[in-house]
Each structure stands twice: as C-alpha cells, then as structure tokens.
Enzyme design. Structure first.
Site, short mmCIF file in Angstrom:
data_model
loop_
_atom_site.label_atom_id
_atom_site.label_comp_id
_atom_site.label_asym_id
_atom_site.label_seq_id
_atom_site.Cartn_x
_atom_site.Cartn_y
_atom_site.Cartn_z
N ASP A 178 -10.28 2.78 2.43
CA ASP A 178 -10.38 2.20 3.78
C ASP A 178 -11.13 3.11 4.75
O ASP A 178 -12.01 2.66 5.48
CB ASP A 178 -8.97 1.91 4.33
CG ASP A 178 -8.34 0.69 3.69
OD1 ASP A 178 -9.07 -0.20 3.22
OD2 ASP A 178 -7.09 0.63 3.66
N LYS A 209 0.81 -1.23 0.00
CA LYS A 209 0.00 0.00 0.00
C LYS A 209 0.83 1.27 0.00
O LYS A 209 0.45 2.27 -0.59
CB LYS A 209 -0.92 0.03 1.23
CG LYS A 209 -2.05 -0.97 1.19
CD LYS A 209 -2.92 -0.82 2.44
CE LYS A 209 -4.16 -1.67 2.33
NZ LYS A 209 -5.11 -1.39 3.41
#
Ligand code: ATR
Length: 284
Positions: free
Chosen positions: A108, A72
């Site tokens: 997220d 990420k």
C-alpha cells in the site's frame, strides 16, 4: 474473463465481504494483457477462519493473495515471515512465496509513492505533507512518506488515534480544526485525505480544509474513488491544485503485488483501464 486450464496458476483476494473488490477485474486484465496462464478469484474469508485459509494457500498451491479489510491485521501470525514494512505496519495486503516460505508484505505505501510519481511528485525529501486520518490507510501512507524523507503532519478527528503515527515517523499531530489544518496545509506542498469523509454515501462530506489554503501547484490526493471526485478534490481543482483520487494507488499497490507473484513488470495502463471500467459499470 480468463480461460482456465489444468495448467492455470491461481491467485486471489480475501475480504469479508469481498464482493465490492475491483482487484479481480484488475488482475485478470493484467494476466490477459500479458498472455499469462493465471487466474485471480475472490474469496470471502471469515476472519475466524483466517488460519485455515492460510493453510489452504499452502495445500492448494495458490501462488498469490491480496488481503483486504478486515483481515490485514489478522493474517500475519499465520505466515512464515513478514517484510520489514509489513512488520512496521502490523498489516499485510499481499502474500507471496519466497524460496518455499509464505511471506506477508504491504504494497500500500510503496503503491502510494508510485501513484504520487504518476502525478509528477517524485522528490519528497524535506517536503511538508499533511495527512488527514489515522486508520490503516494513513499508517501505510505515513510510513511511506516518512521513509521518503517528508515531514508529515497528521490530523485526525480522534486525536489520540493519531499518536501511534509518530512512531511510524510522522513529525507532528495537528488539531482536527479548520484553523490548524489550514495553517498546516498553507505550509505544505501535498495534502492527502485517508479518511472516509466524502465517500459514498457521505458525498457531501468535506474534511475541515479551508479553501483559502489550497494553492496553484499544490498536489491534493484523496484516497476515495467512489465518488471519483469528492468535494475536497473539486475544491482543490478549482484552486488550481494537481488532484488525484484513489484509483491510482489501488492500481499501483496491485501492480506491485502482481510483480511479487509473477516476476514480470505489471501492465499498469491495462490495470487502470480495467479498474475504471469496473467502477463505471457499478454506477449504471
Ligand atoms: P482505513 O483502513 O481506510 O484507513 P479506518 O481504519 O476505518 O479506514 O479509518 C477511518 C479514518 O477515517 C479514521 O481516521 C477516522 O477517524 P477516527 O479515528 O476519529 O474515527 C476517519 N473518519 C471516519 N469518519 C469520519 C468523520 N465523519 N469525520 C472525521 N473523520 C472520520
């Protein structure tokens, strides 16, 4: 499993390793539910080859990618642009195409807020929230909560690691002790555990949250979904709190990625059912 044709559009998830990911089951169920000619596949991407993987997205015409641990924080430099939230977090969980540009986003935090809405918590402005942990998940959660106007108190075992969360909008850092966390939780309406305390194999693990500070009507979220109910969630349920594990955030971040790629409203109920079936199949 989706049938693959010459016309099928490809999306997927990158991790290292990736075999534990529930995202293929979740997204293929969503494509099937809506009758979309798409398929979603797992790719084990060595962090050292992340730039080549991005080049592959461009050359192979892959239309959507989810990115998970440990990639990420590594993928952003290879992209054409980042959304503001991905830039703030320094992390990307979704690649999508926008007018020929390959863009990195992070769903997220918005997925976490969507999951809170599913638990009945929509108005966060001015609310006190306690967040346990200071890793990548905590960053996304704190950024989203602060953006929604909450007053976020963070506790982390290693206090120094919590300090960067102040730059993301956290109001204060409190000590990793029963006394300090108990005091903060007593003043709050929402407690979120983003640490791995209580996660398999540490199933007897419990963050230092005294049972006495958990109250009827409070919302307690544990981002862990294996096991489905941690010691923290069991204590919270016994105290009369509204509880939620990590499945809903997983589903909601996936739903937001799905919508970025397809432009179609995600079938969240089918996605949740697929994740639950996938997780259940692993424990048998
Ligand atoms: P994620 O990406 O899921 O957020 P991470 O970045 O590895 O995962 O972060 C893990 C978090 O769990 C950290 O806040 C870590 O605390 P430290 O910063 O002190 O390492 C926390 N954590 C992991 N094991 C823990 C334990 N046994 N006790 C307390 N906190 C723990």
């Amino acid at each position: 499993m989706a049938l693959v044709h010459g016309s099928t559009t490809v999306a997927g998830v990158w991790g290292w390793p990736v075999r534990h990911s529930a995202s293929p089951a979740m997204h293929n169920a969503a494509f099937a539910e809506l009758g979309l000619d798409w398929v979603y596949v797992p790719f084990a991407v060595d962090p050292q080859g992340i730039g080549e993987a991005v080049a592959g997205v461009r050359s192979l015409g892959i239309r959507g990618v989810n990115v998970t641990v440990p990639l990420k924080e590594l993928v952003g430099v290879h992209l054409d642009d980042l959304t503001p939230v991905a830039r703030r977090l320094g992390a990307v969980n979704t690649l999508f195409w926008d007018s020929g540009r390959l863009v990195g986003d992070s769903t997220d935090g918005p997925g976490f807020l969507s999951a809170l809405g599913h638990a009945g918590l929509r108005e966060l402005s001015g609310r006190i929230v306690v967040v346990l942990g200071a890793g990548g998940s905590a960053r996304a959660v704190v950024d989203a909560l602060a953006g929604a106007g909450a007053r976020v108190l963070v506790a982390n075992r290693t206090r120094e690691k919590a300090l960067p969360l102040l730059e993301l909008g956290a109001a204060d850092v409190v000590d990793w002790s029963e006394e300090a966390i108990g005091d903060a939780v007593s003043r709050s309406g929402l407690l979120v555990n983003t640490t791995s305390v209580g996660m398999v194999p540490d199933v007897d693990g419990m963050p230092p949250v005294p049972a006495g500070c958990l109250r009827v009507g409070m919302v307690v979220v544990d981002l862990i979904y294996n096991p489905p109910s941690t010691r923290l969630l069991r204590a919270a349920r016994e105290a009369g709190c509204v509880v939620q594990n990590g499945v809903e955030m997983l589903v909601r971040q996936g739903a937001l990625s799905f919508e970025r790629w397809t432009g179609v409203t995600a079938p969240v109920d089918a996605m949740r059912a697929a994740v639950l079936a996938e997780l259940a199949s692993r424990t048998h």
